[in-house]
Design an enzyme around this catalytic site. Structure first.
Site, PDB file in Angstrom:
ATOM      1  N   GLY A 148       0.835  -1.187   0.000  1.00 27.54           N
ATOM      2  CA  GLY A 148       0.000   0.000   0.000  1.00 27.54           C
ATOM      3  C   GLY A 148       0.874   1.242   0.000  1.00 27.54           C
ATOM      4  CB  CYS A 149       0.635   4.535  -1.683  1.00 23.75           C
ATOM      5  SG  CYS A 149      -1.088   4.979  -1.354  1.00 23.75           S
ATOM      6  CG  ASN A 150      -1.716   5.699   2.937  1.00 22.84           C
ATOM      7  OD1 ASN A 150      -1.315   6.614   2.231  1.00 22.84           O
ATOM      8  ND2 ASN A 150      -3.010   5.506   3.169  1.00 22.84           N
TER       9      ASN A 150
END
Length: 342
Positions: A148-150
């Site tokens: 996930g980017c986060n």
């Protein structure tokens, strides 16, 4: 020798970002593009900014002849992705950009994503795609699960600090701001211009964000004990970018030193001089992540700030970085483009 690439889910933002990056890659050629909802259309009809490229027409993924494909990127939503990937040929190398193979425990996947996993054998096979920390495993993998980017942003800040033992593990606070493209391209009422612009808001407050599953898995494995971070994401009215701030207990010079040591030889993770903090402007459209450290007025506490582009280093750039390793190509190939500023 040129490698043939297929992209499933080419009509989304991450699919378009993959095409943008691969377009200048000297060793990759896009041989097939799939987007079932837009099958039969040209890419310039879906994304006019790609008009200058000679690209194949969009087809359904079932129409692709995978016998001549070396690697397939799957840029579909979670749940759909696993259902498609389990039907793909077993010889095919795959980089999945969805959440479907990030979590090793099927029960954890069901908890965070609300449905049972439909390809648990492949879930066991998948390698977590945080390149800088799983490089050897990714090189040998057939299936790589993009982060996930986060989750990637938070891990770039905190993983080296856990490994070096320079922070407390029971009071990590992570505050993150993300651009609207992180929510994907599908129509959502709260993402309409009139409802999003000129304001900002926290979401998934109180420990409900799905990327917490990745933080729990990775930080706890790394520490050899249970680690739970306090995490609140915020949606900002900007198209691209993530800016994350971590509040940790630890001496600022040791925190900065641990990050500098961890990333001394990494091409894409750039620790800033002590006291400097990054901006999303400085990484926009690139595969770079900038990380800064400063002390707090409260002694023994440190503030770590990181910025990356959620569509590039947070997703499609990371995916291409992993694909390079899987195909035996230089890891930085096609990824050294400078950020777009201003």
């Amino acid at each position: 020798m040129t490698k043939n690439i297929a992209i499933i889910g080419a009509s989304g933002y991450t699919g378009a970002e993959l095409i943008r990056l691969i377009a200048t890659h000297p060793d990759l050629e896009i041989a097939a593009l799939a987007a079932n909802s837009k099958a039969g259309q040209r890419m310039d009809q879906v994304f006019p900014h790609l008009r200058h490229l000679d690209l194949p027409k969009l087809v359904t993924w079932e129409e692709i002849d995978f016998s001549a494909i070396d690697l397939c990127f799957c840029a579909l939503p979670h749940k759909t992705s696993q259902e498609v990937i389990r039907e793909l040929p077993k010889h095919l190398k795959i980089v999945d950009l969805s959440a479907d193979f990030r979590l090793r425990d099927p029960e954890a996947y069901a908890k965070w994503y609300g449905n049972p996993h439909a390809a648990t054998e492949m879930q066991k096979e998948a390698v977590y795609g945080l390149t800088e920390f799983y490089r050897d495993e990714i090189t040998a993998a057939r299936l790589v699960a993009g982060t996930g980017c986060n989750a990637a942003t938070g891990q770039y800040m905190i993983r080296p600090l856990i490994s070096a033992g320079v922070i407390g593990l029971d009071d990590i606070i992570l505050d993150l701001k993300c651009g609207v493209s992180g929510a994907g391209r599908s129509l959502k009422e709260n993402l309409l211009h009139a409802e999003l612009s000129e304001g900002t808001n926290a979401y998934s407050v109180g420990g409900t964000h799905r990327h917490l599953g990745e933080f729990d898995q990775e930080f706890s494995t790394l520490a050899g004990r249970d680690v739970r971070v306090q995490f609140t994401p915020h949606l900002l009215p900007m198209n691209r970018g993530i800016l994350a701030t971590a509040y940790v207990t630890g001496a600022p010079d040791e925190v900065h030193g641990a990050l500098c040591d961890a990333y001394a030889d990494e091409p894409f993770i750039i620790p800033l001089p002590f006291g400097e903090t990054p901006s999303t402007h400085h990484v926009r459209g690139s595969n770079f992540c900038h990380v800064g450290v400063t002390g707090d007025r409260i002694g023994g506490r440190s503030i770590v700030v990181a910025a990356l582009d959620n569509l590039t280093k947070g997703s499609s750039g990371q995916a291409l970085q992993n694909a390079n390793l899987m195909l035996g190509l230089p890891e930085t190939q096609g990824l050294m483009l400078a950020p777009c500023f201003p």
